[in-house]
Design a protein around this motif. Sequence first.
Motif, PDB file in Angstrom:
ATOM      1  N   GLY A  30      44.455  47.306  32.814  1.00 39.08           N
ATOM      2  CA  GLY A  30      44.403  47.536  34.058  1.00 39.08           C
ATOM      3  C   GLY A  30      42.394  46.666  33.612  1.00 39.08           C
ATOM      4  O   GLY A  30      41.333  46.285  33.587  1.00 39.08           O
ATOM      5  N   TRP A 184      39.277  44.573  42.878  1.00 32.35           N
ATOM      6  CA  TRP A 184      39.832  45.664  43.646  1.00 32.35           C
ATOM      7  C   TRP A 184      41.863  45.121  42.952  1.00 32.35           C
ATOM      8  O   TRP A 184      42.301  46.993  43.323  1.00 32.35           O
ATOM      9  CB  TRP A 184      40.318  44.658  45.036  1.00 32.35           C
ATOM     10  CG  TRP A 184      39.918  44.592  46.137  1.00 32.35           C
ATOM     11  CD1 TRP A 184      38.278  43.816  46.136  1.00 32.35           C
ATOM     12  CD2 TRP A 184      39.575  45.680  47.151  1.00 32.35           C
ATOM     13  NE1 TRP A 184      37.805  44.186  47.328  1.00 32.35           N
ATOM     14  CE2 TRP A 184      38.167  45.453  47.661  1.00 32.35           C
ATOM     15  CE3 TRP A 184      39.749  46.912  47.018  1.00 32.35           C
ATOM     16  CZ2 TRP A 184      37.910  46.548  48.672  1.00 32.35           C
ATOM     17  CZ3 TRP A 184      39.843  47.771  48.696  1.00 32.35           C
ATOM     18  CH2 TRP A 184      38.287  47.647  49.176  1.00 32.35           C
ATOM     19  N   ILE A 185      41.508  44.937  41.680  1.00 41.05           N
ATOM     20  CA  ILE A 185      43.242  45.268  41.206  1.00 41.05           C
ATOM     21  C   ILE A 185      43.084  46.448  40.262  1.00 41.05           C
ATOM     22  O   ILE A 185      43.802  46.882  40.042  1.00 41.05           O
ATOM     23  CB  ILE A 185      43.286  43.398  40.128  1.00 41.05           C
ATOM     24  CG1 ILE A 185      43.369  42.449  41.031  1.00 41.05           C
ATOM     25  CG2 ILE A 185      44.395  43.937  39.059  1.00 41.05           C
ATOM     26  CD1 ILE A 185      43.853  41.372  40.548  1.00 41.05           C
ATOM     27  N   SER A 186      41.926  46.387  40.112  1.00 42.29           N
ATOM     28  CA  SER A 186      41.429  47.382  38.879  1.00 42.29           C
ATOM     29  C   SER A 186      41.132  48.721  39.561  1.00 42.29           C
ATOM     30  O   SER A 186      41.701  50.045  38.800  1.00 42.29           O
ATOM     31  CB  SER A 186      39.781  48.023  38.423  1.00 42.29           C
ATOM     32  OG  SER A 186      39.867  46.637  37.391  1.00 42.29           O
TER      33      SER A 186
END
Length: 203
Positions: A30, A184-186
């Motif tokens: 992340g 949003w991925i993190s």
Amino acid sequence: MVDLVMLVAFIPAALALNVTPGADMMFCLGQGIRSGPRAAWAASAGISTGSMIHVLLAGAGLSTLVATLPYAFDTIRWVGVAYLLWLAAQALRRPDAPTQDQNAPRGRPYGAGLLVNLTNPKVILFVLAFIPQFVDQNAGPIWVQFLLFGAIISVCGFFVNGLVGVFAASLGQRLANGSRVLDWISAGIFTALAGRLTVLEKA
């Protein structure tokens, strides 16, 4: 002195454990996606430092108390959950943040990696379950052997997690046109790690 054969047997075992996906690896992934390779290496260094702290506590016998006291285990676990959720919220609070800051200071990802590792109670149980299998009471002071084996795990983990973060950074560069995607991925990774901690059991 630690037997050379035992030491040679421990290194591939430690490496195999480090390449198994877990919370530390996902955290570095992340960091790499969001902030680039420097942040990934800094986070990996923080995680390795946390691993050595766990080893020091185990060598001193303090981790045994944590492992046998349910409330201590749960306290550490829920602190970790709260911190990971806070990181997820922080990732979504900066809509105008740049995608990857290659010159970002190393202190924040290092400290975050350190806290993520220290607040994962499974690391305590792992240290107590794994390292003693290789400790020989006739090979010298127990705490010295703990330090040696722990250092091997930490060094292997530093390179494995750091390289995972560097690989993830290349993915982050491909997503550079949409910083919110990275946010949003993190946030998703941090939330997933928090969810994983909520269901951890001591056994």
